[in-house]
Design an enzyme around this catalytic site. Structure first.
Site, PDB file in Angstrom:
ATOM      1  N   LYS A 172      -7.447  34.280 -86.978  1.00 31.25           N
ATOM      2  CA  LYS A 172      -6.837  35.642 -86.603  1.00 31.25           C
ATOM      3  C   LYS A 172      -7.002  36.315 -85.281  1.00 31.25           C
ATOM      4  O   LYS A 172      -8.120  36.281 -84.609  1.00 31.25           O
ATOM      5  CB  LYS A 172      -7.674  36.669 -87.743  1.00 31.25           C
ATOM      6  CG  LYS A 172      -7.038  37.973 -87.575  1.00 31.25           C
ATOM      7  CD  LYS A 172      -7.621  38.755 -88.786  1.00 31.25           C
ATOM      8  CE  LYS A 172      -7.372  40.367 -88.738  1.00 31.25           C
ATOM      9  NZ  LYS A 172      -8.172  41.064 -90.075  1.00 31.25           N
ATOM     10  N   LYS A 225      -2.875  33.730 -88.287  1.00 27.39           N
ATOM     11  CA  LYS A 225      -2.199  34.937 -88.405  1.00 27.39           C
ATOM     12  C   LYS A 225      -2.422  35.644 -86.769  1.00 27.39           C
ATOM     13  O   LYS A 225      -3.424  35.530 -86.423  1.00 27.39           O
ATOM     14  CB  LYS A 225      -3.035  35.697 -89.130  1.00 27.39           C
ATOM     15  CG  LYS A 225      -3.056  37.211 -89.191  1.00 27.39           C
ATOM     16  CD  LYS A 225      -3.959  38.138 -90.131  1.00 27.39           C
ATOM     17  CE  LYS A 225      -3.562  39.391 -90.051  1.00 27.39           C
ATOM     18  NZ  LYS A 225      -4.463  40.430 -90.793  1.00 27.39           N
TER      19      LYS A 225
HETATM   20  C1  PBG Z   1      -7.821  43.435 -90.784  1.00 29.17           C
HETATM   21  C2  PBG Z   1      -6.582  43.009 -91.082  1.00 29.17           C
HETATM   22  C3  PBG Z   1      -5.319  43.297 -90.189  1.00 29.17           C
HETATM   23  C4  PBG Z   1      -4.334  42.965 -91.049  1.00 29.17           C
HETATM   24  C5  PBG Z   1      -4.607  42.607 -92.309  1.00 29.17           C
HETATM   25  N1  PBG Z   1      -6.297  42.726 -92.392  1.00 29.17           N
HETATM   26  C6  PBG Z   1      -5.228  43.409 -88.840  1.00 29.17           C
HETATM   27  C7  PBG Z   1      -6.064  44.413 -87.902  1.00 29.17           C
HETATM   28  O1  PBG Z   1      -5.855  45.710 -88.351  1.00 29.17           O
HETATM   29  O2  PBG Z   1      -6.611  44.066 -87.091  1.00 29.17           O
HETATM   30  C8  PBG Z   1      -2.800  43.032 -90.468  1.00 29.17           C
HETATM   31  C9  PBG Z   1      -1.667  42.701 -91.477  1.00 29.17           C
HETATM   32  C10 PBG Z   1      -0.622  42.972 -90.946  1.00 29.17           C
HETATM   33  O3  PBG Z   1      -0.382  43.431 -89.686  1.00 29.17           O
HETATM   34  O4  PBG Z   1       0.514  42.676 -91.543  1.00 29.17           O
HETATM   35  N2  PBG Z   1      -8.816  43.312 -91.703  1.00 29.17           N
END
Ligand code: PBG
Length: 301
Positions: A172, A225
Protein backbone atom coordinates in the site's frame (compact mmCIF):
# COMPACT_ATOMS: atom_id res chain seq x y z
CA UNK A 1 -9.05 -12.21 -21.03
CA UNK A 2 -12.33 -10.80 -19.87
CA UNK A 3 -13.46 -8.88 -16.83
CA UNK A 4 -16.20 -10.82 -15.02
CA UNK A 5 -18.54 -10.01 -12.17
CA UNK A 6 -16.90 -12.53 -9.86
CA UNK A 7 -13.72 -10.43 -9.95
CA UNK A 8 -15.47 -7.59 -8.13
CA UNK A 9 -15.58 -6.53 -4.48
CA UNK A 10 -17.82 -3.65 -3.37
CA UNK A 11 -16.76 -1.41 -0.46
CA UNK A 12 -19.27 0.02 2.05
CA UNK A 13 -19.05 2.86 4.58
CA UNK A 14 -21.33 1.90 7.42
CA UNK A 15 -22.66 4.28 10.08
CA UNK A 16 -24.74 3.81 13.23
CA UNK A 17 -28.41 4.75 13.12
CA UNK A 18 -31.37 3.97 10.89
CA UNK A 19 -32.53 4.99 7.46
CA UNK A 20 -29.35 6.93 6.73
CA UNK A 21 -28.00 7.37 3.23
CA UNK A 22 -25.89 10.49 3.11
CA UNK A 23 -23.54 11.69 0.40
CA UNK A 24 -19.80 12.10 0.96
CA UNK A 25 -17.82 15.11 -0.19
CA UNK A 26 -16.00 14.57 -3.49
CA UNK A 27 -17.25 10.99 -3.67
CA UNK A 28 -20.19 11.04 -6.12
CA UNK A 29 -22.46 7.99 -5.96
CA UNK A 30 -20.91 6.69 -2.71
CA UNK A 31 -22.78 7.11 0.57
CA UNK A 32 -22.59 6.67 4.31
CA UNK A 33 -25.17 3.95 4.92
CA UNK A 34 -26.83 2.74 8.08
CA UNK A 35 -27.02 -1.03 8.38
CA UNK A 36 -30.65 -1.25 7.16
CA UNK A 37 -29.78 0.73 4.02
CA UNK A 38 -26.61 -1.27 3.49
CA UNK A 39 -28.61 -4.50 3.59
CA UNK A 40 -30.86 -3.19 0.80
CA UNK A 41 -27.79 -2.51 -1.29
CA UNK A 42 -26.41 -5.94 -0.55
CA UNK A 43 -29.60 -7.53 -1.77
CA UNK A 44 -29.00 -5.77 -5.07
CA UNK A 45 -25.37 -6.84 -5.07
CA UNK A 46 -26.41 -10.42 -4.60
CA UNK A 47 -28.83 -10.18 -7.52
CA UNK A 48 -26.10 -8.72 -9.68
CA UNK A 49 -23.78 -11.61 -8.81
CA UNK A 50 -21.09 -9.60 -6.99
CA UNK A 51 -19.60 -12.15 -4.59
CA UNK A 52 -17.97 -10.01 -1.91
CA UNK A 53 -18.15 -6.80 0.11
CA UNK A 54 -15.52 -4.86 2.08
CA UNK A 55 -16.75 -3.02 5.17
CA UNK A 56 -15.46 0.19 6.73
CA UNK A 57 -16.92 1.52 9.95
CA UNK A 58 -17.53 5.25 10.17
CA UNK A 59 -17.83 6.85 13.58
CA UNK A 60 -17.31 10.00 15.59
CA UNK A 61 -16.55 7.91 18.68
CA UNK A 62 -12.84 8.48 18.30
CA UNK A 63 -10.20 8.39 21.02
CA UNK A 64 -6.44 8.12 21.48
CA UNK A 65 -6.26 4.37 20.84
CA UNK A 66 -9.27 3.75 18.60
CA UNK A 67 -11.09 1.58 21.14
CA UNK A 68 -14.48 1.74 19.41
CA UNK A 69 -12.89 -0.32 16.61
CA UNK A 70 -13.02 -3.49 18.72
CA UNK A 71 -16.37 -2.85 20.42
CA UNK A 72 -18.39 -6.06 20.20
CA UNK A 73 -21.41 -3.98 19.31
CA UNK A 74 -19.58 -1.58 17.07
CA UNK A 75 -21.01 -0.67 13.72
CA UNK A 76 -18.83 -3.05 11.70
CA UNK A 77 -19.38 -5.94 14.08
CA UNK A 78 -23.15 -5.42 13.89
CA UNK A 79 -23.06 -5.03 10.13
CA UNK A 80 -21.20 -8.32 9.74
CA UNK A 81 -23.72 -10.17 11.93
CA UNK A 82 -26.66 -8.78 9.98
CA UNK A 83 -25.20 -9.56 6.57
CA UNK A 84 -24.34 -13.10 7.60
CA UNK A 85 -27.84 -13.66 9.04
CA UNK A 86 -29.50 -12.57 5.83
CA UNK A 87 -27.04 -13.37 3.06
CA UNK A 88 -24.78 -16.11 4.34
CA UNK A 89 -23.18 -16.68 0.94
CA UNK A 90 -21.94 -13.11 0.50
CA UNK A 91 -18.24 -13.04 1.31
CA UNK A 92 -17.69 -10.44 4.02
CA UNK A 93 -14.29 -8.79 4.30
CA UNK A 94 -13.65 -6.23 7.06
CA UNK A 95 -11.05 -3.49 7.02
CA UNK A 96 -8.80 -3.64 10.07
CA UNK A 97 -7.18 -0.32 10.86
CA UNK A 98 -7.13 2.40 13.48
CA UNK A 99 -7.21 5.56 11.33
CA UNK A 100 -10.99 5.91 11.29
CA UNK A 101 -11.21 5.40 15.05
CA UNK A 102 -8.33 7.44 16.44
CA UNK A 103 -8.58 11.16 17.07
CA UNK A 104 -5.28 11.84 15.29
CA UNK A 105 -6.30 9.97 12.11
CA UNK A 106 -3.18 7.79 12.08
CA UNK A 107 -3.17 4.05 11.38
CA UNK A 108 -0.90 3.30 14.34
CA UNK A 109 -0.12 4.51 17.85
CA UNK A 110 2.55 7.18 18.08
CA UNK A 111 4.91 7.40 21.01
CA UNK A 112 7.49 10.16 21.13
CA UNK A 113 7.02 10.90 17.46
CA UNK A 114 7.42 7.30 16.33
CA UNK A 115 5.05 4.40 15.71
CA UNK A 116 4.88 2.16 18.76
CA UNK A 117 4.64 -1.22 17.10
CA UNK A 118 3.78 -3.37 20.09
CA UNK A 119 0.67 -1.42 21.17
CA UNK A 120 -0.36 -0.92 17.54
CA UNK A 121 -0.21 -4.65 16.80
CA UNK A 122 -2.07 -5.43 20.01
CA UNK A 123 -4.97 -3.14 19.05
CA UNK A 124 -5.07 -4.29 15.43
CA UNK A 125 -5.29 -7.88 16.64
CA UNK A 126 -8.15 -7.00 18.98
CA UNK A 127 -10.03 -5.47 16.07
CA UNK A 128 -9.47 -8.51 13.86
CA UNK A 129 -10.64 -10.86 16.61
CA UNK A 130 -13.82 -8.84 17.18
CA UNK A 131 -14.60 -9.02 13.45
CA UNK A 132 -14.00 -12.77 13.41
CA UNK A 133 -16.29 -13.19 16.42
CA UNK A 134 -18.96 -11.28 14.52
CA UNK A 135 -18.64 -13.78 11.68
CA UNK A 136 -16.60 -12.21 8.87
CA UNK A 137 -14.93 -14.42 6.25
CA UNK A 138 -11.76 -12.36 5.87
CA UNK A 139 -10.09 -9.61 7.83
CA UNK A 140 -8.20 -7.04 5.80
CA UNK A 141 -5.40 -5.41 7.78
CA UNK A 142 -4.68 -2.07 6.11
CA UNK A 143 -2.46 -0.22 8.57
CA UNK A 144 0.87 -1.18 6.90
CA UNK A 145 2.40 -2.05 10.25
CA UNK A 146 5.27 -4.56 10.23
CA UNK A 147 4.13 -7.88 11.60
CA UNK A 148 0.40 -7.15 11.46
CA UNK A 149 -0.44 -10.27 9.44
CA UNK A 150 1.53 -12.50 11.81
CA UNK A 151 -0.04 -11.03 14.97
CA UNK A 152 -3.52 -11.29 13.52
CA UNK A 153 -3.01 -14.86 12.28
CA UNK A 154 -1.82 -15.79 15.78
CA UNK A 155 -4.72 -14.31 17.67
CA UNK A 156 -7.27 -15.75 15.24
CA UNK A 157 -5.80 -19.24 15.49
CA UNK A 158 -5.55 -19.04 19.28
CA UNK A 159 -9.26 -18.33 19.42
CA UNK A 160 -10.33 -21.05 17.03
CA UNK A 161 -10.76 -18.87 13.95
CA UNK A 162 -8.37 -20.77 11.69
CA UNK A 163 -11.10 -20.58 9.06
CA UNK A 164 -11.11 -16.77 8.91
CA UNK A 165 -8.79 -15.67 6.12
CA UNK A 166 -6.41 -12.74 5.89
CA UNK A 167 -6.85 -10.40 2.97
CA UNK A 168 -3.71 -8.34 3.39
CA UNK A 169 -3.15 -4.81 2.16
CA UNK A 170 0.46 -5.82 1.61
CA UNK A 171 1.67 -3.27 -0.81
CA UNK A 172 0.00 0.00 0.00
CA UNK A 173 1.62 3.15 -1.24
CA UNK A 174 1.65 6.63 0.31
CA UNK A 175 -0.59 7.81 -2.50
CA UNK A 176 -2.26 11.05 -3.50
CA UNK A 177 -5.41 9.18 -4.49
CA UNK A 178 -7.02 8.55 -1.11
CA UNK A 179 -8.75 11.94 -0.71
CA UNK A 180 -12.46 11.03 -0.96
CA UNK A 181 -11.91 8.01 1.29
CA UNK A 182 -10.46 10.23 4.02
CA UNK A 183 -13.54 12.43 3.68
CA UNK A 184 -15.66 9.33 4.17
CA UNK A 185 -13.87 8.28 7.35
CA UNK A 186 -12.80 11.73 8.49
CA UNK A 187 -9.39 10.11 8.82
CA UNK A 188 -6.91 12.58 7.39
CA UNK A 189 -3.86 12.57 9.66
CA UNK A 190 -4.05 15.52 12.07
CA UNK A 191 -0.26 15.88 12.03
CA UNK A 192 2.38 14.75 9.55
CA UNK A 193 1.54 12.16 6.91
CA UNK A 194 1.57 8.41 6.42
CA UNK A 195 4.96 8.21 4.73
CA UNK A 196 6.60 6.50 7.70
CA UNK A 197 4.39 3.43 7.24
CA UNK A 198 2.96 3.51 3.72
CA UNK A 199 5.31 2.73 0.83
CA UNK A 200 7.32 5.08 -1.36
CA UNK A 201 5.86 4.97 -4.87
CA UNK A 202 9.30 5.14 -6.44
CA UNK A 203 10.30 1.80 -4.94
CA UNK A 204 9.40 -1.56 -6.49
CA UNK A 205 11.58 -3.89 -4.45
CA UNK A 206 10.18 -2.88 -1.06
CA UNK A 207 6.65 -3.45 -2.35
CA UNK A 208 7.49 -6.97 -3.49
CA UNK A 209 9.31 -7.70 -0.24
CA UNK A 210 6.24 -6.64 1.75
CA UNK A 211 4.04 -8.96 -0.26
CA UNK A 212 6.44 -11.87 0.22
CA UNK A 213 6.61 -11.19 3.97
CA UNK A 214 2.83 -11.14 4.30
CA UNK A 215 2.51 -14.43 2.42
CA UNK A 216 5.17 -15.98 4.68
CA UNK A 217 3.25 -14.64 7.69
CA UNK A 218 0.01 -16.30 6.59
CA UNK A 219 -1.84 -13.95 4.23
CA UNK A 220 -4.33 -15.79 2.01
CA UNK A 221 -4.84 -12.98 -0.49
CA UNK A 222 -2.48 -10.04 -1.03
CA UNK A 223 -3.36 -6.61 -2.29
CA UNK A 224 -1.73 -3.86 -4.28
CA UNK A 225 -3.13 -0.40 -3.63
CA UNK A 226 -3.84 1.88 -5.44
CA UNK A 227 -4.27 0.10 -8.76
CA UNK A 228 -3.74 2.45 -11.69
CA UNK A 229 -0.25 3.78 -11.09
CA UNK A 230 0.82 0.33 -9.91
CA UNK A 231 -0.07 -2.08 -12.73
CA UNK A 232 3.60 -3.05 -12.91
CA UNK A 233 3.56 -4.08 -9.26
CA UNK A 234 0.40 -6.12 -9.82
CA UNK A 235 2.02 -7.85 -12.76
CA UNK A 236 5.21 -8.68 -10.92
CA UNK A 237 3.29 -9.92 -7.90
CA UNK A 238 1.16 -12.16 -10.09
CA UNK A 239 4.24 -13.65 -11.76
CA UNK A 240 6.16 -14.16 -8.52
CA UNK A 241 3.59 -15.37 -6.03
CA UNK A 242 1.16 -18.18 -5.86
CA UNK A 243 -1.74 -16.60 -3.96
CA UNK A 244 -4.65 -14.59 -5.36
CA UNK A 245 -3.73 -10.98 -6.08
CA UNK A 246 -6.22 -8.21 -5.34
CA UNK A 247 -6.02 -4.62 -6.52
CA UNK A 248 -7.76 -1.66 -4.90
CA UNK A 249 -9.14 0.82 -7.41
CA UNK A 250 -9.17 3.57 -4.80
CA UNK A 251 -11.43 6.53 -4.09
CA UNK A 252 -9.36 9.17 -5.91
CA UNK A 253 -9.14 6.97 -8.99
CA UNK A 254 -12.90 6.54 -8.85
CA UNK A 255 -13.76 10.21 -8.38
CA UNK A 256 -11.46 11.33 -11.20
CA UNK A 257 -13.54 9.24 -13.56
CA UNK A 258 -16.87 10.31 -12.09
CA UNK A 259 -16.08 14.02 -12.31
CA UNK A 260 -14.60 13.77 -15.81
CA UNK A 261 -17.60 11.79 -16.99
CA UNK A 262 -20.05 14.24 -15.44
CA UNK A 263 -18.40 17.00 -17.46
CA UNK A 264 -18.63 15.02 -20.67
CA UNK A 265 -14.87 14.61 -21.03
CA UNK A 266 -15.03 10.82 -21.15
CA UNK A 267 -17.67 8.12 -21.31
CA UNK A 268 -18.07 6.66 -17.83
CA UNK A 269 -19.00 3.17 -18.94
CA UNK A 270 -16.34 2.80 -21.60
CA UNK A 271 -13.54 4.24 -19.49
CA UNK A 272 -14.40 2.23 -16.39
CA UNK A 273 -14.49 -0.99 -18.40
CA UNK A 274 -11.13 -0.12 -19.95
CA UNK A 275 -9.56 0.64 -16.58
CA UNK A 276 -10.87 -2.43 -14.79
CA UNK A 277 -9.95 -4.67 -17.72
CA UNK A 278 -6.41 -3.26 -17.59
CA UNK A 279 -6.19 -4.00 -13.87
CA UNK A 280 -7.26 -7.56 -14.51
CA UNK A 281 -4.96 -7.88 -17.52
CA UNK A 282 -2.05 -6.84 -15.32
CA UNK A 283 -2.78 -9.82 -13.09
CA UNK A 284 -5.40 -8.92 -10.51
CA UNK A 285 -7.73 -11.79 -9.66
CA UNK A 286 -9.91 -9.54 -7.52
CA UNK A 287 -10.68 -5.84 -7.85
CA UNK A 288 -12.06 -3.71 -5.05
CA UNK A 289 -13.94 -0.92 -6.74
CA UNK A 290 -16.66 1.63 -6.00
CA UNK A 291 -17.78 1.08 -9.61
CA UNK A 292 -18.70 -2.54 -8.84
CA UNK A 293 -22.48 -2.23 -9.07
CA UNK A 294 -22.38 -0.25 -12.31
CA UNK A 295 -19.89 -2.64 -13.84
CA UNK A 296 -21.97 -5.65 -12.87
CA UNK A 297 -24.97 -4.06 -14.61
CA UNK A 298 -22.97 -3.26 -17.73
CA UNK A 299 -21.53 -6.76 -17.90
CA UNK A 300 -25.03 -8.23 -17.71
CA UNK A 301 -26.22 -6.48 -20.85
C1 PBG B 1 -6.05 3.30 5.57
C2 PBG B 1 -6.87 3.17 4.34
C3 PBG B 1 -6.78 3.98 3.22
C4 PBG B 1 -7.77 3.55 2.31
C5 PBG B 1 -8.39 2.44 2.88
N1 PBG B 1 -7.83 2.22 4.14
C6 PBG B 1 -5.82 5.02 2.85
C7 PBG B 1 -5.40 6.09 3.73
O1 PBG B 1 -6.25 6.83 4.29
O2 PBG B 1 -4.18 6.25 3.87
C8 PBG B 1 -8.04 4.20 1.00
C9 PBG B 1 -9.11 3.62 0.15
C10 PBG B 1 -9.57 4.53 -0.93
O3 PBG B 1 -9.00 5.62 -1.17
O4 PBG B 1 -10.52 4.14 -1.61
N2 PBG B 1 -6.35 2.42 6.55
Amino acid sequence: MQLTVDNLIMPFFVVEGKNIKSPIKNFPGVFHLSIDKMLKDIEEIKKLGIPAVLLFGVTNKKDGIGSYAWDKNGVVQNAVKKIKQKYSDIVVITDVCLCGYKSDGHCGIFKEGKIDLSSTLKYLSKIALSHAEAGCDFVAPSAMMDGQVKSIRNILNKNGFDNVGIFAYSSKFASNFYGPFREALDSSPKFGNRKSYQLDYANTSVALRKIKQDIDDGADIVMVKPALCYLDIIKEAKQKFNVPIAAYNVSGEYSMIKFSASRGIISEKESVLEILTAIKRAGADLIITYHAKDVARWLKK
